[in-house]
Enzyme design. Structure first.
Site: not given
Ligand code: GLN
Length: 202
Positions: A82, A177, A179
């Site tokens: 992410c 994610h 995890e």
């Molecule tokens: N929107 C977040 C970002 O730009 C990422 C979101 C996440 O890691 N769950 O870093």
């Protein structure tokens, strides 16, 4: 004799604990990485989800940005989930002013491509090279991979074709994610890459 692999989790901000628990469960020794000295001690690294703008700022404040870029260039295996994928991407679209990534993955990612927190969703994904059940992936304001350059390759896509997992050498980047759904196979792949690299250096 080789002991447990030492795997770092970049612990500046984000969901560090979930990754730490997963790695420990796989038999790794987890090292929280905030400073260059801690980075030197690890054979592989997880960059967790969280907020990429904050991870970027703190990595510079802690002096770990440049050493981490050098480690990636030197072949350190890294799994980014992410916000961690955003940090690994060479190019970030919809970044805030002045936002930087570590880079390494030859991809363009777009931040917040799946909408707001309330629009979080789960999807089942077939991942190249995984046997068994499809991956249950949780998407929480994640980035999408808009284009995959010649050095990287897509590992998984949503049914509409949007790429959400990529790999390049020892680097793995995920829009989602793993995890929080009990998915361990990406971390296992990171451990395998780390073991291969350590063996090659011995
Ligand atoms: N929107 C977040 C970002 O730009 C990422 C979101 C996440 O890691 N769950 O870093």
């Amino acid at each position: 004799m080789a002991g447990s692999p030492r795997i770092g989790v970049l612990a500046l901000q984000g969901d560090v604990r979930e990754h730490a628990a997963l790695l420990t469960g796989l038999g790794a020794e987890m090292i929280a990485v905030r400073r260059p000295e801690e980075l030197d001690a690890v054979e592989g690294l997880v960059i967790p989800g969280g907020e990429s703008t904050v991870i970027d700022k703190l990595s510079r404040a802690f002096g770990v940005q440049l050493p981490l870029r050098a480690a990636i260039a030197d072949g350190l295996p890294v799994l980014g989930t992410c916000a961690g994928l955003i940090m690994l991407a060479d190019t970030v679209v919809d970044a805030i002013d002045g936002q930087e990534s570590f880079g390494g993955l030859d991809v363009v990612v777009r931040r917040n491509a799946f909408g707001r927190q309330v629009e979080s969703f789960e999807a089942r994904l077939e991942v190249e090279g995984f046997s068994g059940e499809p991956v249950t992936a949780a998407f929480i304001r994640g980035p999408v991979v808009e284009s995959v350059g010649p050095r990287a390759r897509a590992l998984a896509a949503l049914p509409d074709g949007r790429v959400v997992a990529v790999e390049q050498g020892g680097l793995i980047g995920l829009s989602f994610h793993p995890e929080i759904t009990g998915e361990t196979r990406f971390h296992e792949r990171l451990l395998a890459r780390a073991a291969e690299r350590t063996a090659a250096a011995a």
